[in-house]
Write a protein that holds these residues in place. Sequence first.
Motif, short mmCIF file in Angstrom:
data_model
loop_
_atom_site.label_atom_id
_atom_site.label_comp_id
_atom_site.label_asym_id
_atom_site.label_seq_id
_atom_site.Cartn_x
_atom_site.Cartn_y
_atom_site.Cartn_z
N GLU A 46 85.83 74.57 75.18
CA GLU A 46 85.10 75.26 76.24
C GLU A 46 84.36 76.47 75.69
O GLU A 46 83.22 76.75 76.10
CB GLU A 46 86.06 75.67 77.36
CG GLU A 46 86.62 74.50 78.16
CD GLU A 46 87.63 74.95 79.18
OE1 GLU A 46 88.07 76.13 79.11
OE2 GLU A 46 88.01 74.14 80.06
N HIS A 93 93.28 73.61 72.39
CA HIS A 93 92.12 72.84 71.91
C HIS A 93 91.03 72.78 72.97
O HIS A 93 89.84 72.93 72.66
CB HIS A 93 92.58 71.43 71.55
CG HIS A 93 91.48 70.54 71.04
ND1 HIS A 93 90.79 70.80 69.87
CD2 HIS A 93 90.93 69.41 71.57
CE1 HIS A 93 89.89 69.87 69.69
NE2 HIS A 93 89.94 69.02 70.69
N VAL A 94 91.43 72.59 74.23
CA VAL A 94 90.46 72.55 75.33
C VAL A 94 89.75 73.89 75.46
O VAL A 94 88.53 73.95 75.67
CB VAL A 94 91.15 72.14 76.64
CG1 VAL A 94 90.21 72.33 77.83
CG2 VAL A 94 91.61 70.69 76.58
N ARG A 124 97.26 71.23 73.30
CA ARG A 124 96.12 70.58 73.95
C ARG A 124 95.30 71.58 74.75
O ARG A 124 94.06 71.56 74.71
CB ARG A 124 96.61 69.46 74.86
CG ARG A 124 95.48 68.66 75.51
CD ARG A 124 96.02 67.48 76.28
NE ARG A 124 96.88 67.86 77.38
CZ ARG A 124 98.19 67.74 77.40
NH1 ARG A 124 98.82 67.21 76.35
NH2 ARG A 124 98.92 68.13 78.42
N GLN A 125 95.97 72.49 75.45
CA GLN A 125 95.25 73.51 76.21
C GLN A 125 94.48 74.45 75.28
O GLN A 125 93.35 74.84 75.60
CB GLN A 125 96.23 74.31 77.06
CG GLN A 125 96.86 73.50 78.20
CD GLN A 125 97.95 74.27 78.91
OE1 GLN A 125 98.24 75.42 78.56
NE2 GLN A 125 98.56 73.65 79.91
#
Length: 443
Positions: free
Chosen positions: A216, A211-212, A208-209
């Motif tokens: 960004e 993907h974030v 998830r990080q």
Amino acid sequence: MPSVIDLYRRIEPWRGYLFDAALAAAMLALSNVAAGKPGQAAPAQPWIVAAWWTLGAVIVLGLLLQRRWPVPALVVVTFGAVAHQLISEADNRRIPFPTLIDLAVPIVLYTVACRSRSRWTSLAALAAVAAVEVAASLSGGLIPDAEAGQDGARQAGVWLYGTRADGKSAVADDQLQAFVHQQTIELALVVLLALALGYALGEAARSRQAHVRTLEQRASDLEREHRQRVELAAADERARIGRELHDVIAHSLSVIVVQAQAALAAQHRRPERTTQAVREVITVGRDSLAEMRRLIGAFSPELDTRDRLASPIGVAALPALIERIRAAGVPVQYSLDGAPAELPAGVDASVYRIVQEALTNTLKHAGAGATARVRLAAGPEYVDVEVTDDGTGPPADPDTDDGNGLRGIAERVHLLGGTLTVGPNPRGGFLVRTRLPIPAAAS
């Protein structure tokens, strides 16, 4: 006295460590190991309890290190948890295992999986910890010490199945031993399940990080591209305004200079000619100021609304422009072939500016006695503009022109996708000829 916001800002860098410290203290405090398990003849020995609490402090240290050094912290908490398990087996399981503090192993494994740059690192950590934990479980239950194992089995049998009338266990020793083996395997499976859960949650958080971070980065790239497009648009607009200002100022000053020279030459012999020239200077100056206000008004909302909304220049304003050139002493013939439809603003303004700049060059370079001719031919898909004179003419190469006039014409034609011919006229003088396409929607 510091405010709540100031206090929060001070502890913000340490918030994660404070949370880990509070979690570790709560887990250690809730791990009650002194009382023993139900059915035990006596509680655990004091030195065993002291060793257990010492190892608990080691696990707490690992929890505090997990954010800064995840892998070393995993080694520390795994050592403490395995030592807890071995102590429990050595003391006939008077001290239970696992306790709440031993859940630090899957917690730190979660941190390792979440913060690892590579999935293989966290998988290797999972495999190593699982192997150590399972080996500790099997060594304590499947290969027990004879005396300790039998004693522990009997205690478990008394606790689970009760006793007979003669005070002996209600089940045989081999059944009790099988029960212990089953409990050991179940414990190993529970440990593996906890480790797998911690790894899975950490891997999901890492994905998830990632993907974030990708989103960004894309947002940052889009924002940078947007800024670049805005800067390019601003540069194009500045260039357009510069061309417009050049055309206005160059044309107006050329007319003013010619009229001033005429007024100076005629002030004694023909005073009425002087008065006419001065009036023409005043008219041209006022028109130029109004046009400059219109150009700058798009960027200056404080200017008068009438100035900003003044009608822009175009084909309809060509007769007035030609009259000014005639008043400056250059005869100009003007012809319009066809009736141009409502042209797009860019094409309409460019036709005017091209004619204006060509006549300004005639005024400056053609010499005394020169005449000019302006011809417009409008079709459904194009507009032809031709300006000729019979004077000496400016340089044929726009790049060698001392000013920006011919370069400005070339830039306008290029932006509109037209064609341009600039150079000496075969019949004498100078020639500026261009064809500007009309977009299909406008035509």
